[in-house]
Design an enzyme around this catalytic site. Structure first.
Site, PDB file in Angstrom:
ATOM      1  N   THR A 127       8.525 -28.611  -8.497  1.00 10.90           N
ATOM      2  CA  THR A 127       9.345 -27.493  -8.016  1.00 10.90           C
ATOM      3  C   THR A 127       8.624 -26.688  -6.938  1.00 10.90           C
ATOM      4  O   THR A 127       7.386 -26.634  -6.914  1.00 10.90           O
ATOM      5  CB  THR A 127       9.677 -26.556  -9.201  1.00 10.90           C
ATOM      6  OG1 THR A 127      10.231 -25.341  -8.714  1.00 10.90           O
ATOM      7  CG2 THR A 127       8.438 -26.208 -10.028  1.00 10.90           C
ATOM      8  N   ASP A 128       9.410 -26.022  -6.100  1.00 12.31           N
ATOM      9  CA  ASP A 128       8.804 -25.151  -5.078  1.00 12.31           C
ATOM     10  C   ASP A 128       8.129 -23.931  -5.714  1.00 12.31           C
ATOM     11  O   ASP A 128       7.349 -23.235  -5.060  1.00 12.31           O
ATOM     12  CB  ASP A 128       9.847 -24.711  -4.040  1.00 12.31           C
ATOM     13  CG  ASP A 128      11.006 -23.916  -4.610  1.00 12.31           C
ATOM     14  OD1 ASP A 128      11.082 -23.735  -5.847  1.00 12.31           O
ATOM     15  OD2 ASP A 128      11.858 -23.461  -3.809  1.00 12.31           O
ATOM     16  N   GLU A 129       8.437 -23.672  -7.009  1.00 11.33           N
ATOM     17  CA  GLU A 129       7.850 -22.486  -7.654  1.00 11.33           C
ATOM     18  C   GLU A 129       6.338 -22.598  -7.798  1.00 11.33           C
ATOM     19  O   GLU A 129       5.672 -21.601  -8.051  1.00 11.33           O
ATOM     20  CB  GLU A 129       8.500 -22.233  -9.017  1.00 11.33           C
ATOM     21  CG  GLU A 129       9.955 -21.882  -8.884  1.00 11.33           C
ATOM     22  CD  GLU A 129      10.542 -21.138 -10.075  1.00 11.33           C
ATOM     23  OE1 GLU A 129       9.780 -20.613 -10.890  1.00 11.33           O
ATOM     24  OE2 GLU A 129      11.779 -21.102 -10.160  1.00 11.33           O
ATOM     25  N   TYR A 155       6.276 -20.815 -16.640  1.00  6.09           N
ATOM     26  CA  TYR A 155       6.972 -22.046 -16.222  1.00  6.09           C
ATOM     27  C   TYR A 155       6.304 -22.656 -14.995  1.00  6.09           C
ATOM     28  O   TYR A 155       5.922 -23.841 -14.986  1.00  6.09           O
ATOM     29  CB  TYR A 155       8.455 -21.753 -15.919  1.00  6.09           C
ATOM     30  CG  TYR A 155       9.119 -22.840 -15.099  1.00  6.09           C
ATOM     31  CD1 TYR A 155       9.390 -24.093 -15.660  1.00  6.09           C
ATOM     32  CD2 TYR A 155       9.454 -22.638 -13.755  1.00  6.09           C
ATOM     33  CE1 TYR A 155       9.970 -25.104 -14.900  1.00  6.09           C
ATOM     34  CE2 TYR A 155      10.038 -23.641 -12.997  1.00  6.09           C
ATOM     35  CZ  TYR A 155      10.295 -24.867 -13.569  1.00  6.09           C
ATOM     36  OH  TYR A 155      10.864 -25.879 -12.825  1.00  6.09           O
ATOM     37  N   LYS A 159       4.226 -26.237 -14.486  1.00  9.61           N
ATOM     38  CA  LYS A 159       4.619 -27.291 -13.536  1.00  9.61           C
ATOM     39  C   LYS A 159       3.468 -27.583 -12.562  1.00  9.61           C
ATOM     40  O   LYS A 159       3.212 -28.736 -12.215  1.00  9.61           O
ATOM     41  CB  LYS A 159       5.874 -26.873 -12.750  1.00  9.61           C
ATOM     42  CG  LYS A 159       7.145 -26.768 -13.565  1.00  9.61           C
ATOM     43  CD  LYS A 159       7.633 -28.092 -14.137  1.00  9.61           C
ATOM     44  CE  LYS A 159       8.185 -29.030 -13.096  1.00  9.61           C
ATOM     45  NZ  LYS A 159       8.742 -30.271 -13.714  1.00  9.61           N
TER      46      LYS A 159
HETATM   47  P1  NAD Z   1      17.333 -28.937 -17.543  1.00 15.21           P
HETATM   48  O1  NAD Z   1      16.711 -27.866 -18.359  1.00 15.21           O
HETATM   49  O2  NAD Z   1      18.773 -28.869 -17.197  1.00 15.21           O
HETATM   50  O3  NAD Z   1      17.090 -30.344 -18.254  1.00 15.21           O
HETATM   51  C1  NAD Z   1      15.881 -30.694 -18.851  1.00 15.21           C
HETATM   52  C2  NAD Z   1      16.110 -31.932 -19.694  1.00 15.21           C
HETATM   53  O4  NAD Z   1      14.846 -32.340 -20.240  1.00 15.21           O
HETATM   54  C3  NAD Z   1      17.047 -31.720 -20.883  1.00 15.21           C
HETATM   55  O5  NAD Z   1      17.936 -32.809 -20.999  1.00 15.21           O
HETATM   56  C4  NAD Z   1      16.118 -31.673 -22.084  1.00 15.21           C
HETATM   57  O6  NAD Z   1      16.709 -32.134 -23.282  1.00 15.21           O
HETATM   58  C5  NAD Z   1      15.003 -32.615 -21.614  1.00 15.21           C
HETATM   59  N1  NAD Z   1      13.725 -32.335 -22.295  1.00 15.21           N
HETATM   60  C6  NAD Z   1      13.126 -31.129 -22.449  1.00 15.21           C
HETATM   61  N2  NAD Z   1      11.979 -31.290 -23.142  1.00 15.21           N
HETATM   62  C7  NAD Z   1      11.858 -32.615 -23.402  1.00 15.21           C
HETATM   63  C8  NAD Z   1      10.885 -33.390 -24.063  1.00 15.21           C
HETATM   64  N3  NAD Z   1       9.805 -32.829 -24.628  1.00 15.21           N
HETATM   65  N4  NAD Z   1      11.054 -34.734 -24.122  1.00 15.21           N
HETATM   66  C9  NAD Z   1      12.151 -35.317 -23.587  1.00 15.21           C
HETATM   67  N5  NAD Z   1      13.117 -34.617 -22.967  1.00 15.21           N
HETATM   68  C10 NAD Z   1      12.971 -33.285 -22.871  1.00 15.21           C
HETATM   69  O7  NAD Z   1      16.429 -29.026 -16.245  1.00 15.21           O
HETATM   70  P2  NAD Z   1      16.834 -29.355 -14.734  1.00 15.21           P
HETATM   71  O8  NAD Z   1      17.266 -28.104 -14.069  1.00 15.21           O
HETATM   72  O9  NAD Z   1      17.700 -30.559 -14.701  1.00 15.21           O
HETATM   73  O10 NAD Z   1      15.392 -29.716 -14.140  1.00 15.21           O
HETATM   74  C11 NAD Z   1      14.899 -31.052 -14.214  1.00 15.21           C
HETATM   75  C12 NAD Z   1      13.532 -31.103 -13.565  1.00 15.21           C
HETATM   76  O11 NAD Z   1      13.617 -30.682 -12.209  1.00 15.21           O
HETATM   77  C13 NAD Z   1      12.510 -30.186 -14.222  1.00 15.21           C
HETATM   78  O12 NAD Z   1      11.276 -30.868 -14.258  1.00 15.21           O
HETATM   79  C14 NAD Z   1      12.422 -28.989 -13.305  1.00 15.21           C
HETATM   80  O13 NAD Z   1      11.147 -28.404 -13.348  1.00 15.21           O
HETATM   81  C15 NAD Z   1      12.696 -29.622 -11.957  1.00 15.21           C
HETATM   82  N6  NAD Z   1      13.339 -28.772 -10.941  1.00 15.21           N
HETATM   83  C16 NAD Z   1      14.479 -28.101 -11.210  1.00 15.21           C
HETATM   84  C17 NAD Z   1      15.103 -27.359 -10.207  1.00 15.21           C
HETATM   85  C18 NAD Z   1      16.384 -26.608 -10.461  1.00 15.21           C
HETATM   86  O14 NAD Z   1      16.833 -25.867  -9.582  1.00 15.21           O
HETATM   87  N7  NAD Z   1      17.043 -26.757 -11.597  1.00 15.21           N
HETATM   88  C19 NAD Z   1      14.545 -27.327  -8.920  1.00 15.21           C
HETATM   89  C20 NAD Z   1      13.357 -28.019  -8.682  1.00 15.21           C
HETATM   90  C21 NAD Z   1      12.781 -28.764  -9.689  1.00 15.21           C
HETATM   91  O1  DAU Z   2      13.062 -23.062  -7.246  1.00 14.75           O
HETATM   92  C1  DAU Z   2      13.242 -24.078  -8.175  1.00 14.75           C
HETATM   93  C2  DAU Z   2      13.473 -23.488  -9.545  1.00 14.75           C
HETATM   94  O2  DAU Z   2      14.768 -22.913  -9.540  1.00 14.75           O
HETATM   95  C3  DAU Z   2      13.334 -24.516 -10.661  1.00 14.75           C
HETATM   96  O3  DAU Z   2      12.011 -24.967 -10.707  1.00 14.75           O
HETATM   97  C4  DAU Z   2      13.723 -23.906 -12.019  1.00 14.75           C
HETATM   98  O4  DAU Z   2      13.717 -24.904 -13.016  1.00 14.75           O
HETATM   99  C5  DAU Z   2      15.122 -23.338 -11.887  1.00 14.75           C
HETATM  100  O5  DAU Z   2      15.508 -22.714 -13.110  1.00 14.75           O
HETATM  101  C6  DAU Z   2      15.196 -22.331 -10.749  1.00 14.75           C
HETATM  102  O6  DAU Z   2      14.396 -21.152 -11.048  1.00 14.75           O
HETATM  103  P1  DAU Z   2      14.917 -19.667 -10.696  1.00 14.75           P
HETATM  104  O7  DAU Z   2      14.178 -18.721 -11.534  1.00 14.75           O
HETATM  105  O8  DAU Z   2      14.911 -19.455  -9.223  1.00 14.75           O
HETATM  106  O9  DAU Z   2      16.457 -19.838 -11.147  1.00 14.75           O
HETATM  107  P2  DAU Z   2      17.442 -18.881 -11.979  1.00 14.75           P
HETATM  108  O10 DAU Z   2      18.804 -19.488 -11.879  1.00 14.75           O
HETATM  109  O11 DAU Z   2      16.914 -18.576 -13.326  1.00 14.75           O
HETATM  110  O12 DAU Z   2      17.430 -17.533 -11.135  1.00 14.75           O
HETATM  111  C7  DAU Z   2      17.774 -17.543  -9.762  1.00 14.75           C
HETATM  112  C8  DAU Z   2      17.612 -16.119  -9.259  1.00 14.75           C
HETATM  113  O13 DAU Z   2      18.629 -15.294  -9.861  1.00 14.75           O
HETATM  114  C9  DAU Z   2      16.296 -15.480  -9.632  1.00 14.75           C
HETATM  115  O14 DAU Z   2      15.875 -14.645  -8.571  1.00 14.75           O
HETATM  116  C10 DAU Z   2      16.617 -14.625 -10.854  1.00 14.75           C
HETATM  117  C11 DAU Z   2      18.058 -14.222 -10.603  1.00 14.75           C
HETATM  118  N1  DAU Z   2      18.898 -14.031 -11.816  1.00 14.75           N
HETATM  119  C12 DAU Z   2      18.930 -15.046 -12.732  1.00 14.75           C
HETATM  120  C13 DAU Z   2      19.692 -14.931 -13.871  1.00 14.75           C
HETATM  121  C14 DAU Z   2      19.731 -16.035 -14.908  1.00 14.75           C
HETATM  122  C15 DAU Z   2      19.642 -12.885 -11.975  1.00 14.75           C
HETATM  123  O15 DAU Z   2      19.636 -11.970 -11.123  1.00 14.75           O
HETATM  124  N2  DAU Z   2      20.409 -12.763 -13.105  1.00 14.75           N
HETATM  125  C16 DAU Z   2      20.446 -13.733 -14.074  1.00 14.75           C
HETATM  126  O16 DAU Z   2      21.151 -13.532 -15.099  1.00 14.75           O
END
Ligand code: NAD
Ligand code: DAU
Length: 343
Positions: A127-129, A155, A159
């Site tokens: 992730t970019d985080e 988190y 990562k």
């Molecule tokens: P998500 O939370 O929707 O899904 C995570 C999945 O992993 C779920 O199906 C969960 O059951 C499974 N899981 C969790 N712990 C596990 C374990 N111990 N063993 C096997 N399975 C397990 O997450 P997402 O948003 O789809 O993110 C997927 C990946 O992409 C993550 O690694 C996250 O860090 C990365 N990522 C997410 C975003 C985003 O915006 N959502 C952006 C950049 C990177």
């Molecule tokens: O940048 C990539 C990341 O993006 C991934 O690595 C993470 O898995 C993914 O969850 C996401 O992280 P963020 O923290 O950016 O996403 P989130 O949707 O939780 O929040 C987006 C922004 O919105 C953040 O600035 C917090 C804000 N927010 C979030 C929630 C849930 C609110 O203002 N209100 C809310 O209720």
């Protein structure tokens, strides 16, 4: 040529979209989804592919070394794509431990299996985080692959730790790895604890829209299919040992996203409630995707205006998917996270 790919975390948001993409694009590939089915995993999401003979679902924890080794012995994968993670920043602030377990130790188990049984590619979905955040008053700054790691939340620290371990396994053991670091995704099957699906679901139920702080934090949004296509390119053509940033230069303030969702759904902005800020809240993320563009020809295909409309339509058409989630255990999380959070 046919390939066998283990996709971990495939019952979650991005993993499931990746599985759909791969099964459609490569009809000769075998995809094995390994998922623990935590609160974020949803087997109903994979229902459209459950009967596909090239697909197999296995309920397994990536930390379960014995189970993971047994699966490798059975399936002899060519490629592993590791999506499995605890992914929600707010939950990592509540309870970091499981983030360290799954995101770091689980990654180690998957890579040990790759070493033991041999693999052509291990891909870590990062992730970019890991880069921390950028100031709002420096729009000229972007994250490149050379930006130092500087994490903010448990988190992102978990990562980043996993990324370091992946690079160490490459250098020390010669494991053929790649890493992608993507910006915020949005699209179908996004769990409704994250900003965009939470706001859509809350709008549709006429519930308050909880914006953290002043809503000025900036995220760089990418349609999930574009992320999946980037990973597809990296696992096939990316260079071993390399990191690829993925993002589409689509920075938006949270408050503007929430207002846009209200507008699209015809709901009043009076639903917006400013609540106590997230602890350690990152201000701005912004990816420089030059490397993946020049090396692999990747460019985002879905414009935000179209992607957000498609996403909102998906949540309107698939109410039963997210209503089942928000009526279950998620209610307890919602109460813990948002009741008494009002400023
Ligand atoms: P998500 O939370 O929707 O899904 C995570 C999945 O992993 C779920 O199906 C969960 O059951 C499974 N899981 C969790 N712990 C596990 C374990 N111990 N063993 C096997 N399975 C397990 O997450 P997402 O948003 O789809 O993110 C997927 C990946 O992409 C993550 O690694 C996250 O860090 C990365 N990522 C997410 C975003 C985003 O915006 N959502 C952006 C950049 C990177
Ligand atoms: O940048 C990539 C990341 O993006 C991934 O690595 C993470 O898995 C993914 O969850 C996401 O992280 P963020 O923290 O950016 O996403 P989130 O949707 O939780 O929040 C987006 C922004 O919105 C953040 O600035 C917090 C804000 N927010 C979030 C929630 C849930 C609110 O203002 N209100 C809310 O209720």
């Amino acid at each position: 040529m046919s390939k066998r790919i283990i996709v971990t975390g495939g019952a979650g948001f991005i993993g499931s979209n990746f599985i759909f993409h791969m099964l459609k694009k490569y009809p000769s590939y075998r995809i094995i989804c390994l998922d623990k089915l935590t609160y974020a995993g949803n087997l109903s999401t994979l229902e459209p592919v459950m009967n596909n003979p090239n697909f197999r679902f296995v309920k397994l924890d990536i930390c379960d070394r014995k189970g993971v080794y047994a699966l490798f012995e059975e399936e002899h994968p060519d490629i592993v794509v590791n999506f499995a993670a605890e992914s929600h920043v707010d939950r990592s602030i509540e309870n970091p431990e499981v983030f360290l377990q799954t995101n770091i130790l689980g990654t180690q188990v998957m890579m040990d299996a790759c070493r033991k049984y041999g693999i052509k590619r291990y891909h870590q979905v990062s992730t970019d985080e890991v880069y921390g955040d950028l100031p709002l008053d420096r729009p000229d700054l972007f994250f490149t692959e050379k930006t130092p790691i500087h994490t903010s939340s448990p988190y992102s620290a978990s990562k980043a730790s996993a990324d370091l371990l992946v690079l160490a396994y490459h250098r020390t053991f010669g494991l053929p790895v790649t890493i992608s670091r993507c910006s915020n995704n949005y699209g179908p099957y996004h769990f409704p604890e994250k900003l965009i699906p939470l706001m859509i679901a809350s709008c549709l139920n006429d519930k308050p829209l909880p914006v953290y702080g002043k809503g000025e934090n900036v995220r760089d949004w990418l349609y999930v299919e574009d992320h999946c296509k980037a990973i597809d390119l990296i696992i096939h053509n990316g260079r071993e040992g390399e990191i690829y940033n993925v993002g589409g230069h689509n920075e938006m303030r949270n408050i503007d996203i929430v207002k846009l969702i209200c507008k699209e759904l015809g709901k009043p902005e009076s639903l917006i409630t400013y609540v106590t800020d997230r602890k350690g809240h990152d201000m701005r993320y912004a990816i420089d995707p030059t490397k993946i563009h020049t090396e692999l020809g990747w460019l985002p295909e879905t414009k935000f205006e179209d992607g957000i409309k498609k996403t909102i339509k998906w949540y309107l058409d698939n109410r039963e998917w997210w209503e089942a989630i928000i009526s279950g255990e998620y209610q307890n999380y919602y109460k813990r996270m948002y009741i008494k959070r009002d400023k």
